[in-house]
Design a protein around this motif. Sequence first.
Motif, PDB file in Angstrom:
ATOM      1  N   LEU A   1       0.818  -1.207   0.000  1.00  0.00           N
ATOM      2  CA  LEU A   1       0.000   0.000   0.000  1.00  0.00           C
ATOM      3  C   LEU A   1       0.853   1.259   0.000  1.00  0.00           C
ATOM      4  O   LEU A   1       1.846   1.355   0.725  1.00  0.00           O
ATOM      5  N   THR A   2       0.463   2.216  -0.838  1.00  0.00           N
ATOM      6  CA  THR A   2       1.080   3.542  -0.854  1.00  0.00           C
ATOM      7  C   THR A   2      -0.019   4.575  -0.659  1.00  0.00           C
ATOM      8  O   THR A   2      -1.001   4.599  -1.411  1.00  0.00           O
ATOM      9  N   ASN A   3       0.125   5.410   0.354  1.00  0.00           N
ATOM     10  CA  ASN A   3      -0.854   6.460   0.606  1.00  0.00           C
ATOM     11  C   ASN A   3      -0.311   7.785   0.080  1.00  0.00           C
ATOM     12  O   ASN A   3       0.756   8.238   0.489  1.00  0.00           O
ATOM     13  N   LEU A   4      -1.059   8.410  -0.844  1.00  0.00           N
ATOM     14  CA  LEU A   4      -0.630   9.678  -1.441  1.00  0.00           C
ATOM     15  C   LEU A   4      -1.160  10.887  -0.677  1.00  0.00           C
ATOM     16  O   LEU A   4      -0.885  12.021  -1.053  1.00  0.00           O
ATOM     17  N   GLY A   5      -1.939  10.645   0.377  1.00  0.00           N
ATOM     18  CA  GLY A   5      -2.461  11.744   1.178  1.00  0.00           C
ATOM     19  C   GLY A   5      -3.572  12.507   0.477  1.00  0.00           C
ATOM     20  O   GLY A   5      -4.212  12.021  -0.450  1.00  0.00           O
ATOM     21  N   ARG A   6      -3.787  13.733   0.911  1.00  0.00           N
ATOM     22  CA  ARG A   6      -4.829  14.573   0.323  1.00  0.00           C
ATOM     23  C   ARG A   6      -4.379  15.083  -1.045  1.00  0.00           C
ATOM     24  O   ARG A   6      -3.240  15.489  -1.228  1.00  0.00           O
ATOM     25  N   VAL A   7      -5.295  15.057  -1.989  1.00  0.00           N
ATOM     26  CA  VAL A   7      -5.037  15.587  -3.327  1.00  0.00           C
ATOM     27  C   VAL A   7      -5.975  16.771  -3.535  1.00  0.00           C
ATOM     28  O   VAL A   7      -7.196  16.603  -3.553  1.00  0.00           O
ATOM     29  N   ASP A   8      -5.422  17.959  -3.695  1.00  0.00           N
ATOM     30  CA  ASP A   8      -6.230  19.174  -3.693  1.00  0.00           C
ATOM     31  C   ASP A   8      -6.380  19.837  -5.056  1.00  0.00           C
ATOM     32  O   ASP A   8      -6.973  20.910  -5.159  1.00  0.00           O
ATOM     33  N   SER A   9      -5.859  19.225  -6.109  1.00  0.00           N
ATOM     34  CA  SER A   9      -6.012  19.820  -7.436  1.00  0.00           C
ATOM     35  C   SER A   9      -6.490  18.762  -8.424  1.00  0.00           C
ATOM     36  O   SER A   9      -6.116  17.589  -8.330  1.00  0.00           O
ATOM     37  N   ASN A  10      -7.312  19.189  -9.383  1.00  0.00           N
ATOM     38  CA  ASN A  10      -7.796  18.267 -10.405  1.00  0.00           C
ATOM     39  C   ASN A  10      -6.657  17.745 -11.281  1.00  0.00           C
ATOM     40  O   ASN A  10      -6.710  16.615 -11.769  1.00  0.00           O
ATOM     41  N   LYS A  11      -5.633  18.560 -11.476  1.00  0.00           N
ATOM     42  CA  LYS A  11      -4.496  18.144 -12.297  1.00  0.00           C
ATOM     43  C   LYS A  11      -3.789  16.949 -11.673  1.00  0.00           C
ATOM     44  O   LYS A  11      -3.493  15.952 -12.352  1.00  0.00           O
ATOM     45  N   LYS A  12      -3.526  17.022 -10.375  1.00  0.00           N
ATOM     46  CA  LYS A  12      -2.858  15.905  -9.705  1.00  0.00           C
ATOM     47  C   LYS A  12      -3.805  14.711  -9.607  1.00  0.00           C
ATOM     48  O   LYS A  12      -3.376  13.554  -9.760  1.00  0.00           O
ATOM     49  N   LEU A  13      -5.085  14.983  -9.371  1.00  0.00           N
ATOM     50  CA  LEU A  13      -6.049  13.894  -9.268  1.00  0.00           C
ATOM     51  C   LEU A  13      -6.138  13.136 -10.587  1.00  0.00           C
ATOM     52  O   LEU A  13      -6.206  11.907 -10.608  1.00  0.00           O
ATOM     53  N   ARG A  14      -6.113  13.865 -11.703  1.00  0.00           N
ATOM     54  CA  ARG A  14      -6.092  13.235 -13.019  1.00  0.00           C
ATOM     55  C   ARG A  14      -4.877  12.324 -13.160  1.00  0.00           C
ATOM     56  O   ARG A  14      -4.970  11.197 -13.661  1.00  0.00           O
ATOM     57  N   THR A  15      -3.732  12.780 -12.691  1.00  0.00           N
ATOM     58  CA  THR A  15      -2.514  11.989 -12.767  1.00  0.00           C
ATOM     59  C   THR A  15      -2.642  10.708 -11.953  1.00  0.00           C
ATOM     60  O   THR A  15      -2.193   9.632 -12.377  1.00  0.00           O
ATOM     61  N   VAL A  16      -3.273  10.804 -10.789  1.00  0.00           N
ATOM     62  CA  VAL A  16      -3.484   9.616  -9.951  1.00  0.00           C
ATOM     63  C   VAL A  16      -4.364   8.601 -10.670  1.00  0.00           C
ATOM     64  O   VAL A  16      -4.028   7.404 -10.740  1.00  0.00           O
ATOM     65  N   TYR A  17      -5.492   9.053 -11.193  1.00  0.00           N
ATOM     66  CA  TYR A  17      -6.388   8.137 -11.918  1.00  0.00           C
ATOM     67  C   TYR A  17      -5.665   7.461 -13.078  1.00  0.00           C
ATOM     68  O   TYR A  17      -5.800   6.255 -13.303  1.00  0.00           O
ATOM     69  N   LYS A  18      -4.913   8.237 -13.833  1.00  0.00           N
ATOM     70  CA  LYS A  18      -4.235   7.701 -15.012  1.00  0.00           C
ATOM     71  C   LYS A  18      -3.125   6.718 -14.652  1.00  0.00           C
ATOM     72  O   LYS A  18      -2.732   5.893 -15.472  1.00  0.00           O
ATOM     73  N   SER A  19      -2.618   6.786 -13.431  1.00  0.00           N
ATOM     74  CA  SER A  19      -1.510   5.922 -13.022  1.00  0.00           C
ATOM     75  C   SER A  19      -1.957   4.508 -12.664  1.00  0.00           C
ATOM     76  O   SER A  19      -1.131   3.585 -12.638  1.00  0.00           O
ATOM     77  N   VAL A  20      -3.238   4.318 -12.362  1.00  0.00           N
ATOM     78  CA  VAL A  20      -3.696   3.030 -11.843  1.00  0.00           C
ATOM     79  C   VAL A  20      -4.344   2.181 -12.932  1.00  0.00           C
ATOM     80  O   VAL A  20      -4.647   2.657 -14.029  1.00  0.00           O
ATOM     81  N   ASP A  21      -4.559   0.910 -12.590  1.00  0.00           N
ATOM     82  CA  ASP A  21      -5.196  -0.015 -13.530  1.00  0.00           C
ATOM     83  C   ASP A  21      -6.695  -0.124 -13.306  1.00  0.00           C
ATOM     84  O   ASP A  21      -7.441  -0.433 -14.230  1.00  0.00           O
ATOM     85  N   MET A  22      -7.123   0.094 -12.078  1.00  0.00           N
ATOM     86  CA  MET A  22      -8.546   0.025 -11.755  1.00  0.00           C
ATOM     87  C   MET A  22      -8.817   0.842 -10.501  1.00  0.00           C
ATOM     88  O   MET A  22      -7.898   1.168  -9.746  1.00  0.00           O
ATOM     89  N   VAL A  23     -10.084   1.176 -10.300  1.00  0.00           N
ATOM     90  CA  VAL A  23     -10.475   1.990  -9.147  1.00  0.00           C
ATOM     91  C   VAL A  23     -11.541   1.226  -8.358  1.00  0.00           C
ATOM     92  O   VAL A  23     -12.535   0.756  -8.922  1.00  0.00           O
ATOM     93  N   LEU A  24     -11.305   1.109  -7.063  1.00  0.00           N
ATOM     94  CA  LEU A  24     -12.211   0.392  -6.171  1.00  0.00           C
ATOM     95  C   LEU A  24     -13.084   1.405  -5.430  1.00  0.00           C
ATOM     96  O   LEU A  24     -12.575   2.291  -4.750  1.00  0.00           O
ATOM     97  N   VAL A  25     -14.410   1.268  -5.595  1.00  0.00           N
ATOM     98  CA  VAL A  25     -15.360   2.160  -4.916  1.00  0.00           C
ATOM     99  C   VAL A  25     -16.367   1.295  -4.164  1.00  0.00           C
ATOM    100  O   VAL A  25     -17.507   1.121  -4.585  1.00  0.00           O
ATOM    101  N   PRO A  26     -15.964   0.732  -3.008  1.00  0.00           N
ATOM    102  CA  PRO A  26     -16.824  -0.209  -2.279  1.00  0.00           C
ATOM    103  C   PRO A  26     -17.763   0.475  -1.282  1.00  0.00           C
ATOM    104  O   PRO A  26     -17.940   0.006  -0.150  1.00  0.00           O
TER     105      PRO A  26
END
Length: 204
Positions: free
Chosen positions: A108-133
């Motif tokens: 596990l890697t915790n990136l902490g709070r993400v306060d900009s859409n630009k960085k949030l976009r980068t996070v989404y693009k870096s992963v293979d899937m998103v878990l929303v349980p």
Amino acid sequence: QLVAPSNWIKEKALNSFDEFVPNVITIPNAIPNIFFEEYSKSRARKKLNLPKDKILILFSSFGGEGDLRKGIKIVKQLLNSKQHQEADIEFITIGSFKNIQKFNKEKLTNLGRVDSNKKLRTVYKSVDMVLVPSLIDNLPQVATEAQACGRPVIGFDTGGMKDIIIDNETGYLSINQDLKSIQNNIKRLMRNQLHSDLRAHQIT
């Protein structure tokens, strides 16, 4: 006239009045254009200093461990499961987490709070899937933003998730609060069995 972000909350509104039936329309929450822009997975991982050769699964909760409604219990169970300890998987979390890494620091890697859409976009693009349980949710913005970024979503078949996930095409709807169902759907995604239309947006 009432406006509901999801069809699920629309039905809730329609059934909330005894003496009349309100006029309710469904208008989903808007998604910033930046999430639709191309940005390669390899570039995103380099930017965030994330491993290049692992399956990365994102979990986001603004309230961190304190917001049980977002399904943090499921994430902890996944981190402790033998299946995911042996697999080449790493969980990426964003939000106010202080204690979650003690469950499995190597996975596990915790990136902490993400306060900009630009960085949030980068996070989404870096992963293979998103878990929303989420145990219950109206129209989780994490799920809609992730799909705008071309990332498949796994969640429970509850609340407004049916408005977001086309099962077996843009992600998987799991049995509510069923860990095994979530695990099976993660394995299915790892085998790349999703619809090709979504994979076409997953720039590698």
